[in-house]
Design an enzyme around this catalytic site. Structure first.
Site, short mmCIF file in Angstrom:
data_model
loop_
_atom_site.label_atom_id
_atom_site.label_comp_id
_atom_site.label_asym_id
_atom_site.label_seq_id
_atom_site.Cartn_x
_atom_site.Cartn_y
_atom_site.Cartn_z
N PHE A 249 0.80 -1.23 0.00
CA PHE A 249 0.00 0.00 0.00
C PHE A 249 0.83 1.27 0.00
O PHE A 249 0.33 2.35 0.27
CB PHE A 249 -0.96 0.01 1.21
CG PHE A 249 -0.28 0.03 2.55
CD1 PHE A 249 0.00 1.22 3.19
CD2 PHE A 249 0.05 -1.15 3.19
CE1 PHE A 249 0.61 1.24 4.43
CE2 PHE A 249 0.65 -1.14 4.43
CZ PHE A 249 0.93 0.06 5.06
N LYS A 277 7.42 8.06 2.37
CA LYS A 277 6.53 6.91 2.18
C LYS A 277 5.23 7.44 1.60
O LYS A 277 4.43 8.06 2.29
CB LYS A 277 6.29 6.22 3.53
CG LYS A 277 5.45 4.97 3.46
CD LYS A 277 5.35 4.32 4.85
CE LYS A 277 4.50 3.06 4.84
NZ LYS A 277 4.42 2.45 6.19
N GLU A 328 13.16 9.31 9.02
CA GLU A 328 14.61 9.29 8.83
C GLU A 328 14.95 8.23 7.78
O GLU A 328 14.20 7.26 7.58
CB GLU A 328 15.30 8.96 10.15
CG GLU A 328 14.97 7.58 10.69
CD GLU A 328 15.73 7.24 11.97
OE1 GLU A 328 16.94 7.48 12.00
OE2 GLU A 328 15.10 6.71 12.90
N LEU A 330 17.02 5.11 6.54
CA LEU A 330 17.81 3.99 7.05
C LEU A 330 18.39 3.20 5.88
O LEU A 330 18.23 3.58 4.72
CB LEU A 330 16.93 3.11 7.94
CG LEU A 330 16.35 3.81 9.18
CD1 LEU A 330 15.29 2.94 9.86
CD2 LEU A 330 17.46 4.16 10.17
N ASP A 378 3.55 -6.91 13.01
CA ASP A 378 4.11 -7.28 11.70
C ASP A 378 5.63 -7.32 11.75
O ASP A 378 6.32 -6.77 10.89
CB ASP A 378 3.64 -6.30 10.63
CG ASP A 378 3.79 -6.88 9.22
OD1 ASP A 378 3.94 -8.11 9.09
OD2 ASP A 378 3.76 -6.10 8.25
#
Length: 600
Positions: A249, A277, A328, A330, A378
């Site tokens: 998603f 995102k 942030e 990663l 998750d």
């Protein structure tokens, strides 16, 4: 394959169940007789005061299939074929013996649980850094829990909320809204709503979603799919570098925050790299991501995400019909990095020492969120990201599936290969489902293979039984969804579809051969192995470790995974207990040189 599959009709399955129950019953009786022969008299005598022994109430043992379960499965009980009078007398004696044995087993389980608790809590190093950190964390959690323990009338609560928020509005009027922290800004039109993360359980909360749009322009985007082009500037602030990856998603992008300019020691300006995102444009994904923002905002306000190995959210906004979460930046996740190591023939990364260091960090993260009433839901290799390859630093990400313990529980959580038994069976669950998932992850990183390889839920359950042991009967009896996978006697099964293994439809001749059109069932028989063997060690490792020192470190590692992969959640450790396991404590002595990659 870790199991054998037997194809049976319904009548054949009932016959197998009946025989299985009879076999279990005969085995129990034989075992009890052996115990009585070894231990002397099996029945208690009359007391000296002349009181007779109390006859046990006739009830089924928790480890035995109940009559209701047998009736539902269509099986016949081994007790049903006895004569009426003699059968009743014998059943009564057998029930007494079973109860005595059950009591012994219960005491043994209590002793085992006490011993396990002693192992988890028996380090005795009161001067270690982890003890100090936990004491400080416990003090903060006590304050957090105290703030949740109250109950007042809803009208009174709203009045109190409005009064408190009005005080904040008054303060804003005196000092100016620009001087207030963003999370403390109150909307004057909703005085009963607390700032995000500031309310208690049941209070209304509010956060402001910035909507960035072009002036004097309306209308829809030409497409629902938003693709960010490298070199473009998104939302007037983020210079797109490249796509990091795509999930169900959302799509993640590496970007430079043009508004984060800082001057380094050499007097040159530099900007922070961040991760954008971008959530796909559907209502369900939008709503789920709003939940993620609520959780990330709650965690961010503690100002302790970094030290507790949680991804840090920078901000969030809505632009071009898409919700965007900025965090942030990663490095790769454990799965991708492990794959890279193998494909490029690099030195092994996930050694036991380095895994111990990584596991400790994830347990700290889980302990941090569990103490706030949250379940991650998750945990998997893709959601544990490396912050530093060379120093083996990791952070837990993706809180899109997270939930509060007070939320309505769903069985549609966790990725299947990492799904806890209690979730599959439809039992109540808590943060210990994350512990099960972590056990699967650590074993997978060590072996390079999914721990419980499967192509369906029932095949995964079969592999779990093969490696971790049979499911406790009381879990099967109380699970809302147990009947989808287990018969009343505890056999694993699934209903066969209308196709055979080659994908073609069965013809009439096949149906006659298999019982005249009766539905077919696949009964799964786990091929029992040891966890040590599944992890690549000799099957008898745990026995060898008792007498040979060279095997003890490996045995500690296997025992740690075994604890995390305990089927019964009541016996599975919490993150805090797992941090006390000897294998994890042994990692407290690791230095940067021990985990440095590539090794010198």
């Amino acid at each position: 394959m870790g199991y054998a599959v037997h194809r049976l009709t319904r009548s054949e399955l009932r016959a197998v169940e009946s025989e299985f129950e009879g076999m279990v019953h005969r085995f129990k009786i034989a075992s009890e007789r052996d115990l009585m022969a070894k231990g002397g008299k099996g029945k208690s005598k009359k007391s000296e005061g002349g009181k007779k022994d109390r006859q046990p109430e006739r009830r089924s043992s928790p480890r035995e299939p109940s009559k209701e379960m047998v009736a539902e499965s269509g099986s016949t009980s081994a007790f049903d074929d006895e004569g009426e009078d003699a059968g009743f007398e014998r059943d009564l004696e057998e029930a007494e013996r079973l109860l005595e044995q059950e009591e012994k087993m219960r005491k043994e389980e209590e002793k085992a649980a006490a011993a396990r608790k002693k192992v988890f809590g028996g380090a005795g190093n009161d001067d270690t850094d982890i003890d100090k950190a936990e004491e400080e964390e416990d003090d903060e959690d006590d304050e957090y829990e105290e703030s949740e323990d109250f109950s007042v009338d809803s009208d009174v609560a709203e009045e109190v909320s409005a009064h408190k928020n009005q005080d904040l509005l008054d303060a804003m009027g005196e000092t100016g809204i620009d001087s207030m922290p963003p999370q403390m800004v109150i909307n004057p039109h909703f005085p009963t709503a607390y700032p995000a993360g500031r309310g208690r359980t049941g209070d209304l909360e509010l956060f402001h979603l910035p909507i960035i749009y072009k002036s004097h322009q309306t209308g829809f985007e030409p497409t629902k799919d938003l693709v960010l082009t490298p070199g473009s500037v998104f939302a007037g602030q983020y210079l797109v570098q490249n796509e990091l990856g795509s999930a169900a998603f959302s799509t993640a992008y590496r970007c430079i925050d043009l508004n984060s300019g800082q001057i380094d020691e050499d007097g040159e300006e530099y900007h922070e790299e961040v991760c954008l995102k971008v959530i796909k444009n559907t209502k369900d994904f939008f709503d789920q991501s709003l939940d993620e923002i609520k959780v990330l905002e709650l965690l961010r306000q503690t100002n302790k995400c970094h030290e507790n190995n949680i991804v840090e959210m920078r901000t969030f906004f809505y632009h071009r019909e898409h919700l965007v979460i900025v965090t942030e930046l990663l490095r790769q996740n454990l799965y991708e990095f492990g794959k890279f190591i193998v494909e490029n023939d690099e030195p092994p990364y996930f050694t036991r020492k380095r895994l111990c260091y990584i596991t400790q960090q994830v347990l700290v993260a889980l302990d941090f969120i569990h103490k706030r009433g949250l379940v991650h839901s998750d945990v998997k290799p893709e959601n544990i990201l490396l912050a530093s390859y060379s120093r083996a630093r990791v952070k837990l990400i993706d809180f899109g599936s997270s939930c509060y313990l007070t939320d309505r529980q769903s069985s549609y959580i966790q990725s299947r290969s990492y799904r806890a038994p209690e979730v599959i069976l439809g039992l109540p669950y808590d943060g210990k489902i994350d512990i099960w998932s972590l056990g699967c992850v650590i074993a997978e990183m060590y072996t390079g293979e999914v721990t419980f390889q499967n192509d369906s839920v029932v095949t995964m359950l079969s592999r779990i039984e093969a490696i971790c042991g049979t499911f406790p009967r009381h879990l099967i009896a109380t699970g809302r969804q147990s009947g989808q996978f287990f018969t009343g006697s505890g056999l694993l099964y699934e209903r066969s579809d209308a196709h055979d293994d080659s994908g073609r439809h069965s013809d009439d001749e096949d149906e006659v051969e298999h019982g005249g059109g009766e539905p077919l069932f696949h009964v799964f028989q786990p091929k029992v192995t040891t966890l040590a063997a599944r992890l690549g060690f000799r099957p008898d490792l745990m026995e060898k470790a008792k007498v040979m020192q060279e095997y003890k470190e490996k045995a500690l590692f296997v025992d740690f995974i075994r604890c995390l992969l305990t089927i019964d959640p009541d016996l599975r450790p919490t993150p805090k207990e797992a941090l006390r396991h000897p294998w994890i404590l042994s990692g407290m002595k690791l230095t940067e040189k021990d985990v440095k990659y590539p090794p010198e």
